[in-house]
Design an enzyme around this catalytic site. Structure first.
Site, PDB file in Angstrom:
ATOM      1  N   TYR A 131       3.990  -8.718  -5.584  1.00  0.00           N
ATOM      2  CA  TYR A 131       3.018  -7.879  -5.508  1.00  0.00           C
ATOM      3  C   TYR A 131       2.224  -7.859  -6.762  1.00  0.00           C
ATOM      4  O   TYR A 131       1.282  -7.342  -7.016  1.00  0.00           O
ATOM      5  CB  TYR A 131       3.303  -6.291  -5.122  1.00  0.00           C
ATOM      6  CG  TYR A 131       3.388  -6.031  -3.820  1.00  0.00           C
ATOM      7  CD1 TYR A 131       4.560  -6.528  -3.025  1.00  0.00           C
ATOM      8  CD2 TYR A 131       2.708  -5.011  -3.062  1.00  0.00           C
ATOM      9  CE1 TYR A 131       4.541  -6.369  -1.698  1.00  0.00           C
ATOM     10  CE2 TYR A 131       2.711  -4.697  -1.990  1.00  0.00           C
ATOM     11  CZ  TYR A 131       3.809  -5.242  -1.097  1.00  0.00           C
ATOM     12  OH  TYR A 131       4.066  -4.929   0.077  1.00  0.00           O
ATOM     13  N   ASP A 216      -0.630   2.849  -4.755  1.00  0.00           N
ATOM     14  CA  ASP A 216      -0.347   1.554  -4.262  1.00  0.00           C
ATOM     15  C   ASP A 216      -1.157   0.645  -4.767  1.00  0.00           C
ATOM     16  O   ASP A 216      -2.104   0.851  -5.377  1.00  0.00           O
ATOM     17  CB  ASP A 216      -0.467   1.371  -2.780  1.00  0.00           C
ATOM     18  CG  ASP A 216       0.529   2.239  -1.886  1.00  0.00           C
ATOM     19  OD1 ASP A 216       0.432   2.120  -0.775  1.00  0.00           O
ATOM     20  OD2 ASP A 216       1.612   2.777  -2.656  1.00  0.00           O
ATOM     21  N   HIS A 238      -4.151  10.666   4.800  1.00  0.00           N
ATOM     22  CA  HIS A 238      -4.047   9.257   5.570  1.00  0.00           C
ATOM     23  C   HIS A 238      -5.070   8.809   6.410  1.00  0.00           C
ATOM     24  O   HIS A 238      -5.521   9.732   7.469  1.00  0.00           O
ATOM     25  CB  HIS A 238      -2.716   9.252   6.264  1.00  0.00           C
ATOM     26  CG  HIS A 238      -2.285   7.661   6.376  1.00  0.00           C
ATOM     27  ND1 HIS A 238      -2.726   7.285   7.397  1.00  0.00           N
ATOM     28  CD2 HIS A 238      -1.168   7.278   5.774  1.00  0.00           C
ATOM     29  CE1 HIS A 238      -2.365   5.885   7.266  1.00  0.00           C
ATOM     30  NE2 HIS A 238      -1.189   6.109   6.758  1.00  0.00           N
ATOM     31  N   GLU A 308       6.829   8.291   1.642  1.00  0.00           N
ATOM     32  CA  GLU A 308       5.579   8.990   2.324  1.00  0.00           C
ATOM     33  C   GLU A 308       6.004   9.956   2.981  1.00  0.00           C
ATOM     34  O   GLU A 308       5.464  10.958   3.196  1.00  0.00           O
ATOM     35  CB  GLU A 308       5.111   7.934   3.107  1.00  0.00           C
ATOM     36  CG  GLU A 308       3.424   8.515   3.654  1.00  0.00           C
ATOM     37  CD  GLU A 308       2.499   7.695   4.514  1.00  0.00           C
ATOM     38  OE1 GLU A 308       2.911   7.325   5.716  1.00  0.00           O
ATOM     39  OE2 GLU A 308       1.877   6.984   3.695  1.00  0.00           O
TER      40      GLU A 308
HETATM   41  O1  48C Z   1       5.561  -3.503  -5.560  1.00  0.00           O
HETATM   42  C1  48C Z   1       5.922  -3.556  -4.518  1.00  0.00           C
HETATM   43  N1  48C Z   1       6.897  -4.744  -4.268  1.00  0.00           N
HETATM   44  C2  48C Z   1       7.389  -4.894  -2.991  1.00  0.00           C
HETATM   45  O2  48C Z   1       8.015  -5.772  -2.534  1.00  0.00           O
HETATM   46  C3  48C Z   1       7.109  -3.716  -2.142  1.00  0.00           C
HETATM   47  C4  48C Z   1       6.186  -2.576  -2.535  1.00  0.00           C
HETATM   48  N2  48C Z   1       5.719  -2.573  -3.640  1.00  0.00           N
HETATM   49  C5  48C Z   1       4.844  -1.352  -4.255  1.00  0.00           C
HETATM   50  O3  48C Z   1       5.146  -0.321  -3.234  1.00  0.00           O
HETATM   51  C6  48C Z   1       3.476  -1.681  -4.290  1.00  0.00           C
HETATM   52  O4  48C Z   1       3.030  -0.914  -5.325  1.00  0.00           O
HETATM   53  C7  48C Z   1       3.024  -1.181  -3.076  1.00  0.00           C
HETATM   54  O5  48C Z   1       1.554  -0.940  -2.950  1.00  0.00           O
HETATM   55  C8  48C Z   1       3.897  -0.082  -2.490  1.00  0.00           C
HETATM   56  C9  48C Z   1       4.036   0.296  -1.291  1.00  0.00           C
HETATM   57  N3  48C Z   1       2.953   0.185  -0.240  1.00  0.00           N
HETATM   58  C10 48C Z   1       2.664  -0.694   0.503  1.00  0.00           C
HETATM   59  O6  48C Z   1       3.284  -1.502   0.569  1.00  0.00           O
HETATM   60  C11 48C Z   1       1.468  -0.660   1.430  1.00  0.00           C
HETATM   61  N4  48C Z   1       0.414  -0.177   0.353  1.00  0.00           N
HETATM   62  C12 48C Z   1       1.483   0.295   2.361  1.00  0.00           C
END
Ligand code: 48C
Length: 357
Positions: A131, A216, A238, A308
């Protein structure tokens, strides 16, 4: 009496014994009477009640901050008592929390109020494993749209600090990269955010900022996101459920989970990707959610939508003092509802492979 046959030392021991008995009796009487006094309105504190608690200096300072709003001219549409700014959407909850939609606020008045208070805002985001690829766009668009003109700290939590780009920030804005552990499952990554935000609220944020905005990272700012969104504790509707009735909300429904909400309860469906408030309130929220997540783990259950689900349970019983419309967290689910006039913060469609790399 007895003393005649005792001699000198005998008399001395006898006197000491009498003194000991007298002290013991006095001690008993004193402790008994203190205990009685303690529980009576005659307790010393009651007898000499401290003078009326004067307002602490801090609260005088707070009152002093309530200066008059100074704009060049108060030139804006007159608020119409009988004509609400929006008639197509709810702009106030039954517990008097405003719901923030485009057209319902005057940003100049609000900016003036928040500038007077010298407010500092922390924006927290997690970029774990792959990410990190989202951080550059996230920060660049935040520089353009997020709390422009106010003091902002970007707190980027990551297991890959070297992958976080060092972009040029405007004055009064700082990037703080914080090392945190990764977890194998993306569900664990997203849920552990509650624990990590809780810990840092206590150890760092409380000393550096006044408000926290927790979002996020796979998102980009696309329009104004400002101090109109701040409040003691706030959540965001949401985008997929803001028009739905409660039985369609994807709450956790299993009674074994701490996040359970029965089908006949619920106000709104809040998105896990955008919440916040004062540091104190965010500490309470994240601490509560983390404890609930840990309890579920002990009971071998994981809420259907993870953090959530727990956020929604929290907000049912700890009502938010402000609610952000889906303008503040938009995802293109195909629809383009007329009510959503601005898409301020938009989900970046992601390749689902990215989650478990
Ligand atoms: O940073 C990560 N890495 C991952 O492998 C999975 C989630 N995340 C964090 O968690 C990110 O900040 C994402 O935005 C958040 C979870 N949210 C989502 O994955 C989608 N926006 C629903």
């Amino acid at each position: 009496m007895f003393t005649n046959n005792w001699g000198k030392s005998g008399r001395k021991k006898y006197c000491l014994f009498i003194i000991f008995i007298i002290c013991l009796s006095l001690l008993f009487i004193f402790s008994f009477s203190w205990h009685t006094l303690e529980n009576s309105e005659w307790h010393p504190r009651a007898m000499f009640p401290c003078k009326a608690v004067s307002t602490s200096k801090a609260s005088y300072l707070d009152l002093d901050q309530l200066k008059e709003v100074k704009l060049q001219r108060m030139l804006y549409e007159k608020p119409e008592t009988l004509k609400p700014p929006r008639s197509d959407v709810l702009i106030m909850t039954p517990w008097f929390a405003p719901i923030v939609w485009d057209g319902t606020f005057n940003i100049d008045i609000l900016n003036e109020q928040f500038h007077q208070r010298g407010v500092r805002i922390g924006l927290t985001v997690f970029a774990i494993k792959k990410y990190t690829v989202f951080v550059k766009t996230f920060l660049e668009t935040a520089e353009k749209f997020f709390m422009v003109g106010h003091k902002v700290n970007y707190y980027v939590f990551t297991d890959r600090a070297s992958e976080i780009p060092n972009i040029t920030l405007s004055e009064g804005r700082h990037l703080v990269v914080l090392d945190v552990p990764s977890y194998k499952r993306w569900q664990e990554v997203t849920m552990r955010r509650m624990e990590i935000i809780r810990n840092y609220s206590r150890e760092l944020f409380i000393n550096e900022v006044d408000y926290l905005v927790c979002v996020d990272v796979d998102m980009r700012f696309n329009d104004h996101v400002g101090v109109e969104s701040l409040s003691n504790v706030f959540g965001t509707l949401h985008p997929g459920y803001f028009g739905a009735s409660r039985q369609y909300f994807t709450y956790e429904r299993r009674s074994q989970s701490q996040a359970c909400i029965p089908s006949d309860e619920g106000d709104f469906y809040y998105a896990g990707g955008y919440f916040g408030g004062t540091v104190e309130e965010v500490f309470k929220l994240t601490n509560h959610c983390h404890q609930a997540i840990m309890t579920d783990k002990e009971n071998n259950i994981e809420a259907i939508w993870h953090d959530e689900s727990h956020l929604n349970k929290y907000f049912l019983y700890h009502k938010p003092t402000k609610i952000l419309s889906p303008e503040y967290l938009w995802a293109d689910y195909g629809g383009s509802p007329a009510a959503v006039k601005r898409r301020r913060f938009i989900a970046i469609p992601k390749d689902s492979q990215i989650r478990n790399k």
